[in-house]
Design a protein around this motif. Structure first.
Motif, PDB file in Angstrom:
ATOM      1  N   HIS A 157      47.774  15.287  26.761  1.00  0.00           N
ATOM      2  CA  HIS A 157      49.265  15.639  26.750  1.00  0.00           C
ATOM      3  C   HIS A 157      50.017  15.531  27.857  1.00  0.00           C
ATOM      4  O   HIS A 157      51.070  15.347  27.867  1.00  0.00           O
ATOM      5  N   ARG A 158      49.458  16.360  28.952  1.00  0.00           N
ATOM      6  CA  ARG A 158      50.020  16.568  30.166  1.00  0.00           C
ATOM      7  C   ARG A 158      49.903  15.487  31.235  1.00  0.00           C
ATOM      8  O   ARG A 158      50.571  15.202  32.151  1.00  0.00           O
ATOM      9  N   GLY A 159      48.972  14.436  30.764  1.00  0.00           N
ATOM     10  CA  GLY A 159      48.504  13.208  31.860  1.00  0.00           C
ATOM     11  C   GLY A 159      47.866  13.751  32.962  1.00  0.00           C
ATOM     12  O   GLY A 159      46.952  14.891  32.841  1.00  0.00           O
ATOM     13  N   GLU A 160      48.006  13.174  34.138  1.00  0.00           N
ATOM     14  CA  GLU A 160      47.081  13.824  35.416  1.00  0.00           C
ATOM     15  C   GLU A 160      47.733  15.215  35.787  1.00  0.00           C
ATOM     16  O   GLU A 160      48.931  15.302  36.147  1.00  0.00           O
ATOM     17  N   VAL A 161      46.923  16.148  35.836  1.00  0.00           N
ATOM     18  CA  VAL A 161      47.163  17.547  36.120  1.00  0.00           C
ATOM     19  C   VAL A 161      46.639  17.673  37.766  1.00  0.00           C
ATOM     20  O   VAL A 161      45.544  17.448  37.986  1.00  0.00           O
ATOM     21  N   SER A 162      47.586  18.056  38.463  1.00  0.00           N
ATOM     22  CA  SER A 162      47.006  18.402  40.138  1.00  0.00           C
ATOM     23  C   SER A 162      46.084  19.523  40.023  1.00  0.00           C
ATOM     24  O   SER A 162      46.243  20.644  39.324  1.00  0.00           O
ATOM     25  N   PRO A 163      45.246  19.380  40.908  1.00  0.00           N
ATOM     26  CA  PRO A 163      44.031  20.324  41.042  1.00  0.00           C
ATOM     27  C   PRO A 163      44.772  21.831  41.596  1.00  0.00           C
ATOM     28  O   PRO A 163      44.420  22.681  41.199  1.00  0.00           O
ATOM     29  N   GLU A 164      46.003  21.565  42.593  1.00  0.00           N
ATOM     30  CA  GLU A 164      46.656  22.861  42.795  1.00  0.00           C
ATOM     31  C   GLU A 164      46.876  23.494  41.682  1.00  0.00           C
ATOM     32  O   GLU A 164      47.443  24.670  41.894  1.00  0.00           O
ATOM     33  N   THR A 165      47.433  22.947  40.653  1.00  0.00           N
ATOM     34  CA  THR A 165      47.691  23.641  39.196  1.00  0.00           C
ATOM     35  C   THR A 165      46.594  24.286  38.627  1.00  0.00           C
ATOM     36  O   THR A 165      46.614  25.549  37.925  1.00  0.00           O
ATOM     37  N   PHE A 166      45.425  23.577  38.334  1.00  0.00           N
ATOM     38  CA  PHE A 166      44.511  24.071  37.425  1.00  0.00           C
ATOM     39  C   PHE A 166      43.265  24.703  38.037  1.00  0.00           C
ATOM     40  O   PHE A 166      42.716  25.666  37.510  1.00  0.00           O
ATOM     41  N   LEU A 167      43.045  24.521  39.377  1.00  0.00           N
ATOM     42  CA  LEU A 167      42.000  25.367  40.023  1.00  0.00           C
ATOM     43  C   LEU A 167      42.139  26.783  40.179  1.00  0.00           C
ATOM     44  O   LEU A 167      41.047  27.581  40.076  1.00  0.00           O
ATOM     45  N   PRO A 168      43.289  27.180  40.522  1.00  0.00           N
ATOM     46  CA  PRO A 168      43.572  28.917  40.353  1.00  0.00           C
ATOM     47  C   PRO A 168      43.370  29.378  39.082  1.00  0.00           C
ATOM     48  O   PRO A 168      42.830  30.419  38.990  1.00  0.00           O
ATOM     49  N   ILE A 169      43.881  28.472  38.153  1.00  0.00           N
ATOM     50  CA  ILE A 169      43.504  29.121  36.690  1.00  0.00           C
ATOM     51  C   ILE A 169      41.932  29.023  36.147  1.00  0.00           C
ATOM     52  O   ILE A 169      41.266  30.078  35.710  1.00  0.00           O
ATOM     53  N   ALA A 170      41.272  28.179  36.730  1.00  0.00           N
ATOM     54  CA  ALA A 170      39.860  28.078  36.497  1.00  0.00           C
ATOM     55  C   ALA A 170      39.305  28.982  37.431  1.00  0.00           C
ATOM     56  O   ALA A 170      38.197  29.805  36.981  1.00  0.00           O
ATOM     57  N   GLU A 171      39.746  29.468  38.423  1.00  0.00           N
ATOM     58  CA  GLU A 171      38.965  30.597  39.414  1.00  0.00           C
ATOM     59  C   GLU A 171      39.412  31.854  38.771  1.00  0.00           C
ATOM     60  O   GLU A 171      38.117  32.685  38.689  1.00  0.00           O
ATOM     61  N   GLY A 172      40.453  32.327  38.058  1.00  0.00           N
ATOM     62  CA  GLY A 172      40.791  33.225  37.543  1.00  0.00           C
ATOM     63  C   GLY A 172      40.100  33.735  36.337  1.00  0.00           C
ATOM     64  O   GLY A 172      39.786  34.758  36.211  1.00  0.00           O
ATOM     65  N   SER A 173      39.533  32.541  35.730  1.00  0.00           N
ATOM     66  CA  SER A 173      38.953  32.737  34.369  1.00  0.00           C
ATOM     67  C   SER A 173      37.634  32.567  34.410  1.00  0.00           C
ATOM     68  O   SER A 173      36.817  32.618  33.257  1.00  0.00           O
ATOM     69  N   ARG A 174      37.091  32.345  35.795  1.00  0.00           N
ATOM     70  CA  ARG A 174      35.727  32.282  35.948  1.00  0.00           C
ATOM     71  C   ARG A 174      35.209  30.782  35.413  1.00  0.00           C
ATOM     72  O   ARG A 174      33.941  30.322  35.553  1.00  0.00           O
ATOM     73  N   LEU A 175      36.063  29.888  34.834  1.00  0.00           N
ATOM     74  CA  LEU A 175      35.672  28.523  34.286  1.00  0.00           C
ATOM     75  C   LEU A 175      35.184  27.817  35.395  1.00  0.00           C
ATOM     76  O   LEU A 175      34.531  26.660  35.168  1.00  0.00           O
ATOM     77  N   ILE A 176      35.592  28.166  36.639  1.00  0.00           N
ATOM     78  CA  ILE A 176      35.300  27.329  37.914  1.00  0.00           C
ATOM     79  C   ILE A 176      33.534  27.251  38.193  1.00  0.00           C
ATOM     80  O   ILE A 176      33.135  26.344  38.755  1.00  0.00           O
ATOM     81  N   VAL A 177      33.170  28.351  37.463  1.00  0.00           N
ATOM     82  CA  VAL A 177      31.534  28.348  37.641  1.00  0.00           C
ATOM     83  C   VAL A 177      30.897  27.136  37.050  1.00  0.00           C
ATOM     84  O   VAL A 177      30.268  26.479  37.534  1.00  0.00           O
ATOM     85  N   GLN A 178      31.349  27.105  35.664  1.00  0.00           N
ATOM     86  CA  GLN A 178      30.876  25.887  34.969  1.00  0.00           C
ATOM     87  C   GLN A 178      31.339  24.688  35.467  1.00  0.00           C
ATOM     88  O   GLN A 178      30.610  23.570  35.604  1.00  0.00           O
ATOM     89  N   LEU A 179      32.715  24.545  35.621  1.00  0.00           N
ATOM     90  CA  LEU A 179      33.184  23.249  36.237  1.00  0.00           C
ATOM     91  C   LEU A 179      32.592  22.896  37.768  1.00  0.00           C
ATOM     92  O   LEU A 179      32.347  21.730  37.961  1.00  0.00           O
TER      93      LEU A 179
END
Length: 730
Positions: free
Chosen positions: A377-399
């Motif tokens: 739906h969003r198209g290409e999402v910038s890493p600057e946008t989703f990486l902080p959210i992935a870190e805050g939710s600890r999804l960055i461990v799996q990713l």
């Protein structure tokens, strides 16, 4: 000390019959025995006595009272009794000791304190006037009871009701009272007041690894550091757990507030020594300012809380100012976190690779893996946008685990001369078994350890120092290369270089960014970093090189490796395969960085005020000292505007460049860091000023107003400038 005053007091105790030493007895007890009982009573501290003459001068004072005041009993004879004691103001008594004595009437249990500065003595005194005959006043005689311990207990109970027992800072209840009273007073005086909300990062790890006693000691040290940073006119409180609050009266300069926040983060991020070991934590800060971000305590505190949440979500160790965008941002983060989780499960992520080039010969030596996410739906999402959210939710461990395995697997398809670099989040680095996951990725792919380069930023050291050192040691022993990423963006970089086995330093982009009107970075600092790296046997990498001018500058400073859009954007797997089809891979720099526009451009509508007209234009880029706008045709040089960024943010600017419908504006006062990687004005138009112009203050909830909306600018003359075809259309 005369016997008569004491005998008179003794007579009062015995009754109207008086007393005589010797033969007379009272109920089978002699007068001498009776006197001995009273003296023992004095000596025990259960009852003390005093007496004055008609002029209020001391004629008798129990020895223990004098001793408690630091005197011998004889030293106080002849002194004014009311000068030795004063009514205890903490009791709420409305009548002073002097009024009681001048009334020449009996009184009971009057709370008094010793007047001497170095004496902590509280008494409850009772007194009875003594008359000769029916009307000749002779003075007072009375008793006293030591209530110092009781008074101290009451004061301690009162203190505990207002102050945190662990740190001595104001508690939640007192902070609420202080903020309420300050904002109410400041509202009438039209004054500003800033509120900071602080939360300690990784404090739970200290409790879990070192114990609650260590956590308590750490909180006491945090309190001490905060008191050293914050001026005395401010109020600091601990709301509970690891949450703190600061009230800064008469403060609305966001430049100064940002500096205070940075200093707090820096101070609190330095290591702590506790009995159980050594601990490192961090801090995040949210800032709101009354009346801009709210009028009542509830509004301003909620705004500061939202800013704190945004600071923590942005990667921690940051500060944020409140803005109305945070309301939307909080909801956006929640939705994106849910979408991220689903995207990982569906395998929507891929990797692209940006070349890192040797400054001598332009040979590609390493490819840095970068995340790519194509959302349906969003198209290409910038890493600057989703990486902080992935870190805050600890999804960055799996990713991050997926990226590590995928990068090693794909690198096996490259020539052996090419290394693979991967940025590692501090959340991923400190997760359980990270070093084992690296071993697993290398084993599954067959990649030689020396071809893998892990890029770590300074935040990996802010958790459990012992655990971090063990992980680094394991990685080093297995042969993996380690690079300190974004050098200088955090704190205490030199200490990290000495502690960890890094093979390279990656110079942060902050050192390479100039301003619109002064594009040169800090060359002396870059040269110093290069010299430091050489002295420690490390290589240097300059990241974010976007132009030929910047390339020549960093190469001239002696930087060994270059990464940036001046050579190449990140390449997907297909483009990379095509680039690798030849033998040696070298890249020629581009005259203009291929992605410079998208990196430095900020396409956004803003308002321009000139004379009595309001124009809407597009801002193409922004720096501390100026911005580039598009939308007005043929603007003469040195034309002065007021730039309206919205939310009460106004900046006076002058046109220093003008070509067609594009102008370069220079600000009269530089913008300041907004804590989120952006810029903001130091000050905002106060809602009080808007209220005085007719807008009711009550109708201006937290931040929901504009500084100078177009509707308020009265069009009295023909506009000086025409809008171009590129100007925003109404």
């Amino acid at each position: 000390m005369g016997e008569v005053p004491f005998k008179g007091i003794f007579d009062n105790l015995l009754g109207s019959g008086g007393s005589q030493r010797g033969g007379r007895s009272f109920g089978g007890i002699s007068a001498d025995d009776k006197l001995s009982i009273v003296e023992e009573l004095e000596a025990s501290g259960l009852g003390w006595f005093w007496a004055t003459d008609r002029d209020g001068k001391v004629t008798y004072l129990s020895p223990l009272i004098a001793q408690a005041m630091g005197y011998k009993p004889a030293d106080l004879i002849g002194h004014s009794f009311q000068n030795l004691f004063e009514t205890d103001s903490g009791t709420g008594s409305s009548r002073s000791l002097s009024l009681k004595l001048s009334a020449r009437k009996s009184f009971d249990n009057l709370a008094v304190r010793a007047s001497a500065e170095d004496c902590d003595l509280s008494l409850k005194i009772s007194g009875k006037p003594i008359f000769e005959g029916s009307d000749k006043f002779r003075g007072y005689r009375g008793s006293a009871l030591d209530v110092t311990k009781e008074r101290r207990s009451e004061e301690e109970a009162a203190r505990l009701a207002k102050y945190d027992s662990l740190t001595g800072l104001s508690n939640r209840h007192r902070m609420a009272q202080r903020i309420d009273s300050t904002l109410n007073a400041f509202r009438a005086a039209k004054r500003n007041c800033a509120i900071m909300m602080l939360d300690l990062d990784r404090f739970k790890q200290v409790n879990d690894t070192l114990g609650h006693a260590a956590g308590d000691e750490l909180l006491r040290q945090v309190s001490s550091r905060l008191q050293r940073v914050i001026d005395g006119g401010c109020e600091i409180g601990r709301l509970g757990g690891d949450e703190f609050q600061i009230m800064l009266p008469d403060m609305d300069d966001r430049g100064k507030l940002g500096e205070i926040a940075k200093k707090i983060i820096e101070m609190l991020s330095q290591p702590y020594s506790v009995e159980e070991g050594r601990a490192s934590i961090g801090a995040s800060v949210g800032i709101a300012i009354a009346p801009h971000d709210g009028v009542t305590r509830e509004e301003v505190t909620r705004s500061a809380d939202l800013a704190l949440y945004a600071a923590k979500g942005g990667g921690r160790g940051q500060f944020r100012f409140y803005s109305t965008d945070l309301e939307f941002e909080a909801n956006l983060r929640k939705r994106m976190e849910e979408d991220l989780r689903a995207a990982i499960d569906r395998g929507e992520f891929s990797l692209a690779y940006q070349p890192i080039v040797s400054s001598k010969g332009n040979k590609v030596l390493t490819l840095e893996a970068q995340y790519r996410w194509i959302d349906p739906h969003r198209g290409e999402v910038s890493p600057e946008t989703f990486l902080p959210i992935a870190e805050g939710s600890r999804l960055i461990v799996q990713l991050g685990e997926w990226a590590l395995k995928q990068a090693c697997k794909e690198a096996m398809e490259w020539p052996n001369s090419l290394n693979i670099a991967l940025g590692i989040s501090s959340v991923q680095f400190t997760s359980d078994g990270f070093a084992d996951k690296v071993v697993e990725a290398l084993k599954e792919s067959g990649l030689a350890p020396e071809r893998l380069e892990l890029q770590l930023n300074e935040s990996v050291f802010l958790g459990d120092a012992g655990s971090a050192d063990k992980t680094l040691s394991k990685l080093f022993k297995m042969g993996v290369r380690l690079t300190l990423d974004q050098f200088g963006a955090g704190f205490s970089s030199l200490s990290y270089l000495r502690r960890a086995p890094f093979s390279a330093i990656k110079i942060g982009e902050k050192f390479l960014l100039g301003t619109m009107f002064d594009d040169k970075p800090d060359t002396d600092l870059i040269k110093a970093i290069v010299s430091l790296a050489k002295a420690m046997g490390m290589e240097t990498i300059a990241n974010g090189v976007e132009s030929m001018e910047l390339l020549e500058l960093v190469v001239g400073c002696g930087v060994a490796h270059i990464q940036g859009y001046v050579f190449s954007d990140a390449l997907d797997k297909e483009a990379l395969a095509k680039a690798l089809s030849g033998d040696d891979w070298t890249l020629d720099p581009l005259v203009s960085g291929s992605q410079r526009a998208s990196r430095r451009t900020v396409f956004r509508k803003i308002g321009l005020i000139h004379e009595d007209h309001y124009y809407e234009v597009t801002m193409r880029n922004l720096s501390r000292s100026g911005c580039m706008i598009e939308g007005l045709v043929d603007v003469p040089l040195d034309t002065q505007f007021v730039v309206d960024f919205g939310g009460g943010q106004l900046a006076v600017a002058t046109a220093k460049r003008s070509s067609g419908d594009t102008q370069g504006l220079e600000f009269e006062q530089e913008l300041v860091d907004d804590g989120a990687g952006g810029l903001c004005t130091r000050h905002r138009v106060s809602p009080y000023a808007l209220a005085s112009a007719g807008a009711p203050l009550e109708a201006l909830p937290a931040g929901r107003y504009t500084g100078m909306p177009a509707a308020e600018v009265v069009q009295k003359s023909v506009p000086c400038f025409q809008l171009s075809d590129n100007a925003p259309q109404h």
